[in-house]
Scaffold this motif. Structure first.
Motif, PDB file in Angstrom:
ATOM      1  N   PHE A  65       0.825  -1.210   0.000  1.00  0.00           N
ATOM      2  CA  PHE A  65       0.000   0.000   0.000  1.00  0.00           C
ATOM      3  C   PHE A  65       0.861   1.262   0.000  1.00  0.00           C
ATOM      4  CE2 PHE A  65      -3.300  -2.976   1.348  1.00  0.00           C
ATOM      5  CZ  PHE A  65      -4.368  -2.534   0.582  1.00  0.00           C
ATOM      6  N   TYR A  68       1.924   1.756  -3.535  1.00  0.00           N
ATOM      7  CA  TYR A  68       0.806   2.283  -4.337  1.00  0.00           C
ATOM      8  C   TYR A  68       0.627   3.781  -4.080  1.00  0.00           C
ATOM      9  CZ  TYR A  68      -3.879   2.615  -6.370  1.00  0.00           C
ATOM     10  OH  TYR A  68      -4.980   2.972  -7.135  1.00  0.00           O
ATOM     11  N   VAL A 137      -5.914   4.974  -1.264  1.00  0.00           N
ATOM     12  CA  VAL A 137      -5.290   3.819  -0.608  1.00  0.00           C
ATOM     13  C   VAL A 137      -6.256   3.213   0.410  1.00  0.00           C
ATOM     14  CG1 VAL A 137      -3.405   3.093   0.896  1.00  0.00           C
ATOM     15  CG2 VAL A 137      -2.956   4.690  -0.975  1.00  0.00           C
ATOM     16  N   TYR A 141      -7.968  -0.652   0.471  1.00  0.00           N
ATOM     17  CA  TYR A 141      -7.841  -1.538   1.633  1.00  0.00           C
ATOM     18  C   TYR A 141      -9.216  -1.941   2.177  1.00  0.00           C
ATOM     19  CZ  TYR A 141      -6.726  -3.310   6.254  1.00  0.00           C
ATOM     20  OH  TYR A 141      -6.650  -4.096   7.375  1.00  0.00           O
TER      21      TYR A 141
END
Length: 281
Positions: A65, A68, A137, A141
């Protein structure tokens, strides 16, 4: 390391063809290999390895993450790509919807969170870009957690990758725009309620509050809140849903009315909505 697949019926050699799966079955092949890899990496571990294994999984997830987020930030443009973005930036400095800083409905929750980031970042442009990036993000998730609860780990990974790689989602996740923060709050509300038919009243209340706040980020997402209310009343018999949405809305509507003036806010709502649907679209 991996289970041999020669005897798997999916890979049996058909008459006159090789072992490669057809295009129609490619998704099954990917899922099969994911299952093999995940089971070998995370299943049947000795008890003494479980804490270390869990730690590695957390570290690997955080790394993915973070990478990203870094990709989003490194490919972002600090300039707004439309008039809406300009209005958001003006509203960040001097909130006044009478002069479209920003335009109605004023996006009070979005501007408030943006100002929080602006306390730490000198640039108003980067304040809103970072807000979109963090929201993007977080949305991936949360979507992963929802999919994992519904369909398992392998499906959740595929769903999260599909969302993160979606061109529209990726583009808006590093723009000066309110779309992705609203998406993140929408997904958070879904995750809070979890199973609607079994959710307790406090879950409907909390999810409703989040959806009410979402409307302060992006009012055009009102159909989601409406469906939430209808489902809450009809299927679950929960008045907590309406109470939650009402609380979430009041958390931003009362301060906005205090800053703008209740009568002025109503006049802006009527004039802007009329113009939106008749003059400029």
């Amino acid at each position: 390391m991996f289970t041999h697949t020669d005897n798997h019926p999916f890979f049996k050699k058909p008459h006159g063809r090789g072992r490669l799966p057809t295009a129609a079955n490619y998704g099954k092949a990917v899922k099969l290999y994911l299952q093999i890899v995940i089971k070998r990496l995370f299943a049947s571990a000795p008890a003494y390895r479980l804490p270390l294994q869990a730690g590695w999984r957390i570290a690997a997830t955080a790394t993915v993450f973070a990478a990203y987020a870094l990709l989003l930030i490194s490919t972002a443009s600090r300039w707004p790509d439309g008039q809406d973005g300009v209005n958001y930036l003006l509203g960040l400095k001097d909130y006044d919807i009478s002069v479209h800083q920003p335009h109605f409905p004023g996006y009070p929750v979005y501007i408030a969170i943006g100002r929080f980031f602006h306390l730490m970042l000198e640039s108003p442009e980067w304040s809103l870009i970072i807000l979109s990036t963090i929201s993007g993000v977080a949305a991936v998730y949360i979507f992963f957690r929802i999919a994992k609860s519904a369909a398992g780990f392998e499906a959740a990974v595929l769903c999260a990758v599909a969302l993160a790689a979606n061109p529209m989602f990726f583009s808006f996740s590093h723009k000066i725009f309110a779309e992705i923060p609203a998406v993140a709050l929408l997904l958070l509300a879904v995750a809070i309620v979890d199973n609607p038919s079994k959710a307790a009243g406090r879950r409907w209340l909390a999810g409703g509050i989040v959806l009410g706040l979402m409307l302060g980020v992006r009012l055009s997402y009102w159909p989601y809140a409406l469906f939430y209310l209808i489902y809450g009343f009809w299927k679950a018999g929960r008045f907590h849903a309406a109470a939650g949405v009402a609380v979430g809305i009041l958390l931003w509507l009362i301060p906005q009315a205090a800053v703008t003036g209740p009568v002025e806010l109503l006049n802006y709502a009527v004039s802007f909505t009329a113009g939106h649907f008749t003059d400029w679209g």
